[in-house]
Design an enzyme around this catalytic site. Sequence first.
Site, PDB file in Angstrom:
ATOM      1  N   TYR A 154       0.851  -1.206   0.000  1.00 28.66           N
ATOM      2  CA  TYR A 154       0.000   0.000   0.000  1.00 28.66           C
ATOM      3  C   TYR A 154       0.883   1.252   0.000  1.00 28.66           C
ATOM      4  O   TYR A 154       0.519   2.299  -0.527  1.00 28.66           O
ATOM      5  CB  TYR A 154      -0.968  -0.029   1.195  1.00 28.66           C
ATOM      6  CG  TYR A 154      -2.200   0.824   0.986  1.00 28.66           C
ATOM      7  CD1 TYR A 154      -3.087   0.574  -0.050  1.00 28.66           C
ATOM      8  CD2 TYR A 154      -2.476   1.904   1.829  1.00 28.66           C
ATOM      9  CE1 TYR A 154      -4.212   1.366  -0.250  1.00 28.66           C
ATOM     10  CE2 TYR A 154      -3.604   2.690   1.643  1.00 28.66           C
ATOM     11  CZ  TYR A 154      -4.463   2.411   0.599  1.00 28.66           C
ATOM     12  OH  TYR A 154      -5.573   3.199   0.411  1.00 28.66           O
ATOM     13  N   LYS A 161      -3.091   8.473   2.819  1.00 28.67           N
ATOM     14  CA  LYS A 161      -4.322   8.321   3.626  1.00 28.67           C
ATOM     15  C   LYS A 161      -4.117   8.869   5.039  1.00 28.67           C
ATOM     16  O   LYS A 161      -5.059   9.393   5.649  1.00 28.67           O
ATOM     17  CB  LYS A 161      -4.756   6.854   3.682  1.00 28.67           C
ATOM     18  CG  LYS A 161      -5.245   6.287   2.356  1.00 28.67           C
ATOM     19  CD  LYS A 161      -6.399   7.056   1.764  1.00 28.67           C
ATOM     20  CE  LYS A 161      -7.013   6.360   0.563  1.00 28.67           C
ATOM     21  NZ  LYS A 161      -7.913   7.236  -0.201  1.00 28.67           N
TER      22      LYS A 161
HETATM   23  P1  NAD Z   1     -12.139   3.952  -8.431  1.00 32.00           P
HETATM   24  O1  NAD Z   1     -10.999   3.732  -9.362  1.00 32.00           O
HETATM   25  O2  NAD Z   1     -13.453   3.472  -8.842  1.00 32.00           O
HETATM   26  O3  NAD Z   1     -12.242   5.492  -8.024  1.00 32.00           O
HETATM   27  C1  NAD Z   1     -11.139   6.356  -7.989  1.00 32.00           C
HETATM   28  C2  NAD Z   1     -11.578   7.635  -8.651  1.00 32.00           C
HETATM   29  O4  NAD Z   1     -10.562   8.653  -8.537  1.00 32.00           O
HETATM   30  C3  NAD Z   1     -11.858   7.469 -10.159  1.00 32.00           C
HETATM   31  O5  NAD Z   1     -13.174   7.884 -10.449  1.00 32.00           O
HETATM   32  C4  NAD Z   1     -10.861   8.404 -10.819  1.00 32.00           C
HETATM   33  O6  NAD Z   1     -11.366   8.992 -11.995  1.00 32.00           O
HETATM   34  C5  NAD Z   1     -10.686   9.439  -9.706  1.00 32.00           C
HETATM   35  N1  NAD Z   1      -9.509  10.293  -9.916  1.00 32.00           N
HETATM   36  C6  NAD Z   1      -8.210   9.926 -10.023  1.00 32.00           C
HETATM   37  N2  NAD Z   1      -7.435  11.024 -10.252  1.00 32.00           N
HETATM   38  C7  NAD Z   1      -8.273  12.098 -10.264  1.00 32.00           C
HETATM   39  C8  NAD Z   1      -8.099  13.488 -10.442  1.00 32.00           C
HETATM   40  N3  NAD Z   1      -6.884  14.035 -10.657  1.00 32.00           N
HETATM   41  N4  NAD Z   1      -9.190  14.304 -10.381  1.00 32.00           N
HETATM   42  C9  NAD Z   1     -10.426  13.787 -10.169  1.00 32.00           C
HETATM   43  N5  NAD Z   1     -10.663  12.476  -9.989  1.00 32.00           N
HETATM   44  C10 NAD Z   1      -9.597  11.638 -10.038  1.00 32.00           C
HETATM   45  O7  NAD Z   1     -11.678   3.221  -7.064  1.00 32.00           O
HETATM   46  P2  NAD Z   1     -12.310   3.183  -5.591  1.00 32.00           P
HETATM   47  O8  NAD Z   1     -11.690   1.995  -4.964  1.00 32.00           O
HETATM   48  O9  NAD Z   1     -13.773   3.318  -5.656  1.00 32.00           O
HETATM   49  O10 NAD Z   1     -11.645   4.458  -4.903  1.00 32.00           O
HETATM   50  C11 NAD Z   1     -12.399   5.500  -4.312  1.00 32.00           C
HETATM   51  C12 NAD Z   1     -11.763   5.917  -2.995  1.00 32.00           C
HETATM   52  O11 NAD Z   1     -11.906   4.863  -2.043  1.00 32.00           O
HETATM   53  C13 NAD Z   1     -10.274   6.209  -3.066  1.00 32.00           C
HETATM   54  O12 NAD Z   1      -9.972   7.297  -2.207  1.00 32.00           O
HETATM   55  C14 NAD Z   1      -9.667   4.931  -2.526  1.00 32.00           C
HETATM   56  O13 NAD Z   1      -8.356   5.127  -2.006  1.00 32.00           O
HETATM   57  C15 NAD Z   1     -10.663   4.641  -1.420  1.00 32.00           C
HETATM   58  N6  NAD Z   1     -10.641   3.279  -0.876  1.00 32.00           N
HETATM   59  C16 NAD Z   1     -10.710   2.205  -1.691  1.00 32.00           C
HETATM   60  C17 NAD Z   1     -10.686   0.933  -1.137  1.00 32.00           C
HETATM   61  C18 NAD Z   1     -10.744  -0.291  -2.028  1.00 32.00           C
HETATM   62  O14 NAD Z   1     -10.386  -1.373  -1.561  1.00 32.00           O
HETATM   63  N7  NAD Z   1     -11.201  -0.174  -3.255  1.00 32.00           N
HETATM   64  C19 NAD Z   1     -10.613   0.759   0.249  1.00 32.00           C
HETATM   65  C20 NAD Z   1     -10.565   1.881   1.070  1.00 32.00           C
HETATM   66  C21 NAD Z   1     -10.580   3.156   0.498  1.00 32.00           C
END
Ligand code: NAD
Length: 254
Positions: A154, A161
Amino acid sequence: MLLEGKKALIFGVANDKSIAYGIAQQFKAHGARVAFSYVNEAIQKRVDPISEELGGEFTFQCDVSSDESVAQSAALVKEKWGDADILVHSVAFANRDDLKNRYIDTSRDGFHLALDVSSYSLVSLCHAYEPLLKPGSSVMAMTYLGSTKAITNYNVMGVAKAALEASVRYLAVDMGKKDIRVNALSAGPIKTLASSGISGFKSIFAHIEERAPLGRNVTTEDVGKSAVYLASDLASGVTGEVHFVDSGYNTTGI
Ligand code: NAD
């Protein structure tokens, strides 16, 4: 309905696997009005149909790494809605190379990129959207356990984060004076576009099933339902918090 008529801005839908998609679904189910951002034209092609499917009122361009783009998006939202009640930050990015191997090898540029897009972006959005957010509004950001524990691969995203969660606390102080709450939801691992960039992330899912108190991985629906609570008046006294939606995994030891 818990969110009847509330206007929710959703940043971070990439496809129907996105956590932001699950949140928007639940917001709609609880009566909210929703609008979706997209970072560029390629993502717009995916977000526009999703907005149509979920009854979104409009979509708008916003690259969170550009203050100009963030300000332009806030101006557009002001024109469309005048104000808003909920802002969901569900955005993160890091170089793939920095999500494998050793954290010690993270480049200065890679560090800046991850922290800029994944952490500073929340500050930038709050700065630009604060004038639009009504008293009683709720801002929430998505985080992960890698902020406080070293999770394999990570790496720099864990550091991002940690900065995001600290920002949530400082923003909660600033915006609390206007009765705007700022919290983070710490989701357990979910298969999405973003998480597929983390080397070996797939192996985590079996581990969670084995170790988490609920014996299963969480879904975007689980996260969405907790997001409804944080967005609603039920959480009127809750701010600056990191709320875990991870089947209880973070609470366990040996
Ligand atoms: P995802 O890929 O579906 O979403 C990530 C989003 O970030 C995408 O829509 C992308 O277009 C956007 N993005 C990236 N760069 C950008 C920029 N410069 N401007 C605007 N938008 C931008 O993946 P996800 O897993 O749904 O991630 C969403 C959030 O959840 C993130 O913060 C991720 O770290 C967090 N998260 C994910 C998990 C997991 O296991 N998937 C767990 C905990 C937290």
